[in-house]
Design a protein around this motif. Structure first.
Motif, PDB file in Angstrom:
ATOM      1  N   GLU A   1       0.820  -1.201   0.000  1.00 50.55           N
ATOM      2  CA  GLU A   1       0.000   0.000   0.000  1.00 50.55           C
ATOM      3  C   GLU A   1       0.861   1.262   0.000  1.00 50.55           C
ATOM      4  O   GLU A   1       0.595   2.210  -0.734  1.00 50.55           O
ATOM      5  CB  GLU A   1      -0.942   0.017   1.211  1.00 50.55           C
ATOM      6  CG  GLU A   1      -1.959  -1.114   1.221  1.00 50.55           C
ATOM      7  CD  GLU A   1      -1.468  -2.367   1.953  1.00 50.55           C
ATOM      8  OE1 GLU A   1      -0.284  -2.743   1.823  1.00 50.55           O
ATOM      9  OE2 GLU A   1      -2.276  -2.978   2.654  1.00 50.55           O
ATOM     10  N   ASP A   2       1.912   1.273   0.817  1.00 55.94           N
ATOM     11  CA  ASP A   2       2.813   2.423   0.864  1.00 55.94           C
ATOM     12  C   ASP A   2       3.523   2.621  -0.476  1.00 55.94           C
ATOM     13  O   ASP A   2       3.678   3.758  -0.937  1.00 55.94           O
ATOM     14  CB  ASP A   2       3.847   2.257   1.982  1.00 55.94           C
ATOM     15  CG  ASP A   2       3.235   2.358   3.373  1.00 55.94           C
ATOM     16  OD1 ASP A   2       2.089   2.834   3.509  1.00 55.94           O
ATOM     17  OD2 ASP A   2       3.912   1.940   4.340  1.00 55.94           O
ATOM     18  N   ASN A   3       3.948   1.533  -1.105  1.00 60.18           N
ATOM     19  CA  ASN A   3       4.606   1.634  -2.407  1.00 60.18           C
ATOM     20  C   ASN A   3       3.658   2.198  -3.461  1.00 60.18           C
ATOM     21  O   ASN A   3       4.061   3.004  -4.301  1.00 60.18           O
ATOM     22  CB  ASN A   3       5.141   0.276  -2.856  1.00 60.18           C
ATOM     23  CG  ASN A   3       6.327  -0.193  -2.046  1.00 60.18           C
ATOM     24  OD1 ASN A   3       6.952   0.575  -1.327  1.00 60.18           O
ATOM     25  ND2 ASN A   3       6.646  -1.469  -2.141  1.00 60.18           N
ATOM     26  N   ILE A   4       2.409   1.784  -3.413  1.00 60.52           N
ATOM     27  CA  ILE A   4       1.432   2.288  -4.373  1.00 60.52           C
ATOM     28  C   ILE A   4       1.120   3.753  -4.104  1.00 60.52           C
ATOM     29  O   ILE A   4       1.014   4.562  -5.033  1.00 60.52           O
ATOM     30  CB  ILE A   4       0.161   1.411  -4.376  1.00 60.52           C
ATOM     31  CG1 ILE A   4       0.518   0.060  -5.008  1.00 60.52           C
ATOM     32  CG2 ILE A   4      -0.986   2.095  -5.107  1.00 60.52           C
ATOM     33  CD1 ILE A   4      -0.582  -0.964  -4.983  1.00 60.52           C
ATOM     34  N   ARG A   5       0.990   4.131  -2.845  1.00 61.39           N
ATOM     35  CA  ARG A   5       0.772   5.554  -2.513  1.00 61.39           C
ATOM     36  C   ARG A   5       1.907   6.408  -3.070  1.00 61.39           C
ATOM     37  O   ARG A   5       1.679   7.483  -3.631  1.00 61.39           O
ATOM     38  CB  ARG A   5       0.682   5.744  -0.998  1.00 61.39           C
ATOM     39  CG  ARG A   5      -0.657   5.439  -0.431  1.00 61.39           C
ATOM     40  CD  ARG A   5      -0.731   5.795   1.060  1.00 61.39           C
ATOM     41  NE  ARG A   5      -1.660   4.895   1.691  1.00 61.39           N
ATOM     42  CZ  ARG A   5      -1.341   3.847   2.442  1.00 61.39           C
ATOM     43  NH1 ARG A   5      -0.090   3.569   2.706  1.00 61.39           N
ATOM     44  NH2 ARG A   5      -2.273   3.073   2.953  1.00 61.39           N
ATOM     45  N   GLU A   6       3.125   5.937  -2.885  1.00 65.35           N
ATOM     46  CA  GLU A   6       4.315   6.653  -3.375  1.00 65.35           C
ATOM     47  C   GLU A   6       4.255   6.791  -4.899  1.00 65.35           C
ATOM     48  O   GLU A   6       4.531   7.858  -5.452  1.00 65.35           O
ATOM     49  CB  GLU A   6       5.574   5.896  -2.962  1.00 65.35           C
ATOM     50  CG  GLU A   6       6.864   6.572  -3.332  1.00 65.35           C
ATOM     51  CD  GLU A   6       7.261   7.664  -2.366  1.00 65.35           C
ATOM     52  OE1 GLU A   6       8.113   8.481  -2.748  1.00 65.35           O
ATOM     53  OE2 GLU A   6       6.747   7.701  -1.236  1.00 65.35           O
ATOM     54  N   LEU A   7       3.899   5.725  -5.579  1.00 65.16           N
ATOM     55  CA  LEU A   7       3.806   5.744  -7.040  1.00 65.16           C
ATOM     56  C   LEU A   7       2.722   6.715  -7.498  1.00 65.16           C
ATOM     57  O   LEU A   7       2.938   7.514  -8.423  1.00 65.16           O
ATOM     58  CB  LEU A   7       3.527   4.343  -7.567  1.00 65.16           C
ATOM     59  CG  LEU A   7       3.435   4.206  -9.077  1.00 65.16           C
ATOM     60  CD1 LEU A   7       4.765   4.567  -9.738  1.00 65.16           C
ATOM     61  CD2 LEU A   7       3.040   2.800  -9.444  1.00 65.16           C
ATOM     62  N   ILE A   8       1.569   6.682  -6.858  1.00 64.95           N
ATOM     63  CA  ILE A   8       0.477   7.594  -7.224  1.00 64.95           C
ATOM     64  C   ILE A   8       0.895   9.029  -6.984  1.00 64.95           C
ATOM     65  O   ILE A   8       0.607   9.916  -7.802  1.00 64.95           O
ATOM     66  CB  ILE A   8      -0.813   7.235  -6.450  1.00 64.95           C
ATOM     67  CG1 ILE A   8      -1.383   5.917  -6.995  1.00 64.95           C
ATOM     68  CG2 ILE A   8      -1.852   8.359  -6.556  1.00 64.95           C
ATOM     69  CD1 ILE A   8      -2.541   5.365  -6.191  1.00 64.95           C
ATOM     70  N   LYS A   9       1.601   9.275  -5.893  1.00 69.39           N
ATOM     71  CA  LYS A   9       2.082  10.619  -5.600  1.00 69.39           C
ATOM     72  C   LYS A   9       3.025  11.106  -6.699  1.00 69.39           C
ATOM     73  O   LYS A   9       2.909  12.237  -7.183  1.00 69.39           O
ATOM     74  CB  LYS A   9       2.799  10.632  -4.242  1.00 69.39           C
ATOM     75  CG  LYS A   9       3.275  11.978  -3.791  1.00 69.39           C
ATOM     76  CD  LYS A   9       3.951  11.880  -2.439  1.00 69.39           C
ATOM     77  CE  LYS A   9       4.573  13.197  -2.050  1.00 69.39           C
ATOM     78  NZ  LYS A   9       5.345  13.096  -0.805  1.00 69.39           N
ATOM     79  N   LYS A  10       3.953  10.254  -7.131  1.00 69.44           N
ATOM     80  CA  LYS A  10       4.880  10.618  -8.195  1.00 69.44           C
ATOM     81  C   LYS A  10       4.150  10.885  -9.499  1.00 69.44           C
ATOM     82  O   LYS A  10       4.501  11.803 -10.240  1.00 69.44           O
ATOM     83  CB  LYS A  10       5.905   9.490  -8.424  1.00 69.44           C
ATOM     84  CG  LYS A  10       6.961   9.388  -7.374  1.00 69.44           C
ATOM     85  CD  LYS A  10       7.917   8.241  -7.693  1.00 69.44           C
ATOM     86  CE  LYS A  10       8.900   8.021  -6.572  1.00 69.44           C
ATOM     87  NZ  LYS A  10       9.789   6.861  -6.842  1.00 69.44           N
ATOM     88  N   MET A  11       3.132  10.099  -9.790  1.00 72.36           N
ATOM     89  CA  MET A  11       2.380  10.248 -11.033  1.00 72.36           C
ATOM     90  C   MET A  11       1.574  11.533 -11.061  1.00 72.36           C
ATOM     91  O   MET A  11       1.301  12.074 -12.125  1.00 72.36           O
ATOM     92  CB  MET A  11       1.460   9.033 -11.235  1.00 72.36           C
ATOM     93  CG  MET A  11       2.209   7.756 -11.548  1.00 72.36           C
ATOM     94  SD  MET A  11       1.220   6.254 -11.488  1.00 72.36           S
ATOM     95  CE  MET A  11      -0.149   6.628 -12.534  1.00 72.36           C
TER      96      MET A  11
END
Length: 74
Positions: free
Chosen positions: A62-72
């Motif tokens: 979940e944290d990795n996906i949050r980070e990815l969404i933030k970057k996107m």
């Protein structure tokens, strides 16, 4: 083994859809064997049990996906 992984995969999928429903247009669970438990977003591997030889820690995916969404969204 598969049934234990299936429960984890379904629980993770539900959690991700609950949190990111506005950003997820497709979630696919692919049954397999051999200890594979992988999570990818747009073809980018977010977590691989096979590579790390372990299940994800609590909230790791979940944290990795949050980070990815933030970057996107930047």
């Amino acid at each position: 083994y598969f049934l234990g992984y299936l429960k984890r995969a379904v629980a993770l999928g539900e959690k991700l859809l609950d949190e990111h429903k506005e950003n997820i247009n497709k979630l696919i669970l692919i049954p397999s064997s051999g200890g594979v438990f992988e999570v990818a977003v747009n073809g980018e591997t977010i977590f691989s049990k096979k590579e790390l030889d372990r299940f994800p820690e609590e909230n790791e995916v979940e944290d990795n996906i949050r980070e990815l969404i933030k970057k996107m969204s930047e």
